[in-house]
Design an enzyme around this catalytic site. Structure first.
Site, PDB file in Angstrom:
ATOM      1  CG  ASP A  45     -64.243  15.526 -25.690  1.00 30.50           C
ATOM      2  OD1 ASP A  45     -64.965  16.252 -24.990  1.00 30.50           O
ATOM      3  OD2 ASP A  45     -63.105  15.860 -26.065  1.00 30.50           O
TER       4      ASP A  45
ATOM      5  CE  LYS B 151     -65.765  20.526 -21.913  1.00 34.97           C
ATOM      6  NZ  LYS B 151     -65.075  21.828 -22.030  1.00 34.97           N
ATOM      7  CB  THR B 152     -60.045  16.450 -21.760  1.00 41.31           C
ATOM      8  OG1 THR B 152     -61.033  16.730 -22.752  1.00 41.31           O
ATOM      9  CG2 THR B 152     -59.257  15.228 -22.169  1.00 41.31           C
TER      10      THR B 152
ATOM     11  CB  THR C 214     -68.814  22.995 -25.338  1.00 42.27           C
ATOM     12  OG1 THR C 214     -69.277  22.398 -26.549  1.00 42.27           O
ATOM     13  CG2 THR C 214     -67.334  22.722 -25.187  1.00 42.27           C
TER      14      THR C 214
ATOM     15  NE  ARG D 269     -57.486  23.577 -25.244  1.00 39.28           N
ATOM     16  CZ  ARG D 269     -58.713  23.075 -25.264  1.00 39.28           C
ATOM     17  NH1 ARG D 269     -59.743  23.827 -25.603  1.00 39.28           N
ATOM     18  NH2 ARG D 269     -58.920  21.815 -24.937  1.00 39.28           N
TER      19      ARG D 269
HETATM   20  N1  LIG Z   1     -57.708  23.324 -13.497  1.00 36.58           N
HETATM   21  C1  LIG Z   1     -56.641  23.399 -14.297  1.00 36.58           C
HETATM   22  N2  LIG Z   1     -55.421  23.637 -13.770  1.00 36.58           N
HETATM   23  C2  LIG Z   1     -54.348  23.743 -14.572  1.00 36.58           C
HETATM   24  N3  LIG Z   1     -54.360  23.619 -15.909  1.00 36.58           N
HETATM   25  C3  LIG Z   1     -55.560  23.376 -16.482  1.00 36.58           C
HETATM   26  C4  LIG Z   1     -56.750  23.243 -15.709  1.00 36.58           C
HETATM   27  N4  LIG Z   1     -57.758  22.997 -16.543  1.00 36.58           N
HETATM   28  C5  LIG Z   1     -57.256  22.993 -17.776  1.00 36.58           C
HETATM   29  N5  LIG Z   1     -55.922  23.216 -17.752  1.00 36.58           N
HETATM   30  C6  LIG Z   1     -55.023  23.333 -18.906  1.00 36.58           C
HETATM   31  O1  LIG Z   1     -55.795  23.623 -20.047  1.00 36.58           O
HETATM   32  C7  LIG Z   1     -55.659  22.590 -21.014  1.00 36.58           C
HETATM   33  C8  LIG Z   1     -57.007  22.341 -21.635  1.00 36.58           C
HETATM   34  O2  LIG Z   1     -57.840  21.668 -20.728  1.00 36.58           O
HETATM   35  P1  LIG Z   1     -58.801  20.479 -21.195  1.00 36.58           P
HETATM   36  O3  LIG Z   1     -58.259  19.823 -22.405  1.00 36.58           O
HETATM   37  O4  LIG Z   1     -59.072  19.620 -20.019  1.00 36.58           O
HETATM   38  O5  LIG Z   1     -60.094  21.338 -21.570  1.00 36.58           O
HETATM   39  P2  LIG Z   1     -61.522  20.835 -22.040  1.00 36.58           P
HETATM   40  O6  LIG Z   1     -62.519  21.406 -21.078  1.00 36.58           O
HETATM   41  O7  LIG Z   1     -61.508  19.367 -22.207  1.00 36.58           O
HETATM   42  O8  LIG Z   1     -61.680  21.591 -23.445  1.00 36.58           O
HETATM   43  P3  LIG Z   1     -62.492  21.146 -24.782  1.00 36.58           P
HETATM   44  O9  LIG Z   1     -63.939  21.483 -24.526  1.00 36.58           O
HETATM   45  O10 LIG Z   1     -61.922  22.002 -25.852  1.00 36.58           O
HETATM   46  O11 LIG Z   1     -62.243  19.688 -24.993  1.00 36.58           O
HETATM   47  C9  LIG Z   1     -55.073  21.406 -20.250  1.00 36.58           C
HETATM   48  O12 LIG Z   1     -54.244  20.644 -21.045  1.00 36.58           O
HETATM   49  C10 LIG Z   1     -54.261  22.068 -19.166  1.00 36.58           C
HETATM   50  O13 LIG Z   1     -52.985  22.376 -19.634  1.00 36.58           O
HETATM   51 MG   LIG Z   2     -61.557  18.243 -23.922  1.00 41.72          MG
END
Ligand SMILES: Nc1ncnc2c1ncn2[C@@H]1O[C@H](COP(=O)(O)OP(=O)(O)OP(=O)(O)O)[C@@H](O)[C@H]1O
Ligand SMILES: [Mg+2]
Length: 333
Positions: free
Chosen positions: A106, A61-62, A155, A214
């Site tokens: 977030d 998401k981030t 989430t 992740r």
């Molecule tokens: N589609 C993708 N392709 C490649 N790597 C990804 C992808 N999505 C996420 N990642 C990897 O996973 C890590 C975590 O993703 P991200 O921080 O965007 O998750 P999030 O959904 O924001 O999680 P949270 O809910 O914990 O904040 C990223 O830093 C990246 O390295």
């Molecule tokens: Mg995030």
């Protein structure tokens, strides 16, 4: 505020976060739709509409929020629901935005209701209606705020109030990834981190990554450490398997904690149904942790099912744990 949130971010996430749409593997439908929204807005020379992303932790998401801001060449401000405590905090953030900024909130489901009320007119009309003073002398002052795009991440879609949810122009759910996508992500991460990995080790790592980028990256890092200390620094299939059993992660990514939850449903509650509260008490886990971390993956595996009466363990769960259900405990599914 930006620094606070960034500092809280996992350093591995920052190193491995994709910087281009091509590196953002999978989620093709979401990517396509997002790109259409952004391209159309660019053509009209307007900020794109507000977008909400929901899905389990670590699904991207981030990352996608960063990609959107890069794509439109906009300034990116990052904050979180719990960090905006008062209307004044929100006013400070909004009035400091530049025209066309992307504001990323977030954990937006944790925004308090008072702040939320102030956010609505800002999202709809780019206005803030501040109340000055109190009682009969109170006055309302309307402040214009620069046009911006709000990107919310959560989430917990179900915890978001419906008025807030309805103010987003588009809602996107991020799903668990396919193992082939996870393998592709692992290849890229191994390249960036300069970890020599044999081809047949990738499927082993992907299989136990809980369909989550992740988690995959974290496992890769832990297995690299193991390879360095116990092997020749190269991740072979054997090293990967040994490292995982050392870490108490089984071949499909279940940890000792997941297994404990399954075992509790089976042995303490006769296979279920059991409510969230009962399960949390029996396993000494927080309800939120069960909801956000354990349960989504167990459900995705088909090991736990939710019924109106509570959670139950399925036949697949018994099979995986090698438990033969007693006659009075035949799983429903
Ligand atoms: N589609 C993708 N392709 C490649 N790597 C990804 C992808 N999505 C996420 N990642 C990897 O996973 C890590 C975590 O993703 P991200 O921080 O965007 O998750 P999030 O959904 O924001 O999680 P949270 O809910 O914990 O904040 C990223 O830093 C990246 O390295
Ligand atoms: Mg995030």
């Amino acid at each position: 505020m930006q620094e606070n949130i960034q500092n809280k971010e996992d350093p591995l996430d920052l190193t491995l976060r994709p910087k281009t749409w091509d590196d953002y593997v999978g989620q093709e439908k979401v990517k396509d739709n997002v790109k259409i929204i952004v391209t159309a807005a660019k053509q009209r020379q307007e900020p794109p509409s507000h977008m909400l992303f929901y899905g389990n932790p670590g699904l991207g998401k981030t990352t996608i929020a960063h990609l959107i801001a890069d794509e439109i060449g906009a300034d990116f401000k990052i904050t979180s629901g719990p960090a905006i405590e008062r209307a004044g905090d929100l006013a400070a953030i909004l009035t400091n935005l530049e025209h066309g900024s992307v504001l990323f909130i977030d954990e937006i489901h944790r925004l308090n209701r008072v702040v939320e009320e102030y956010l609505y007119p800002a999202m709809e009309d780019f206005q803030l209606n501040l109340i000055l003073g109190s009682g009969p002398m109170a006055k309302t002052m309307t402040l214009e705020v620069p046009k911006f795009t709000l990107i919310g991440a959560t989430t917990r879609l179900a915890s978001l109030s419906s008025p807030l949810r309805s103010r987003f122009g588009a809602n996107f759910g991020l799903n668990f990834y396919e193992n082939s996508d996870i393998e592709q992500i692992l290849h890229r991460s191994a390249r960036i981190l300069d970890i020599e990995t044999e081809q047949d080790a990738f499927p082993v790592l992907a299989e136990c990554s809980r369909y989550t980028p992740r988690t995959a990256n974290h496992i890769l890092q832990r297995v690299r450490d193991f390879a360095q200390v116990k092997g020749q620094g190269i991740i072979t299939k054997q090293i990967a398997q040994d490292a995982l059993s050392h870490l108490e992660i089984d071949n499909i990514g279940l940890t000792a904690n997941d297994t404990r939850i399954l075992q509790a449903i089976i042995s303490k509650f006769g296979g279920g149904p059991v409510g969230l509260q009962g399960l949390a008490a029996a396993t000494a886990e927080e309800q939120n942790t069960i909801l956000d971390i354990y349960e989504p993956y167990l459900m995705r595996l088909g090991f736990v099912a939710r019924t109106p009466k509570g959670r139950i363990a399925t036949k697949l769960a018994y099979k995986h744990l090698n438990i033969i259900p007693p006659k009075n405990q035949t799983p429903l599914f």
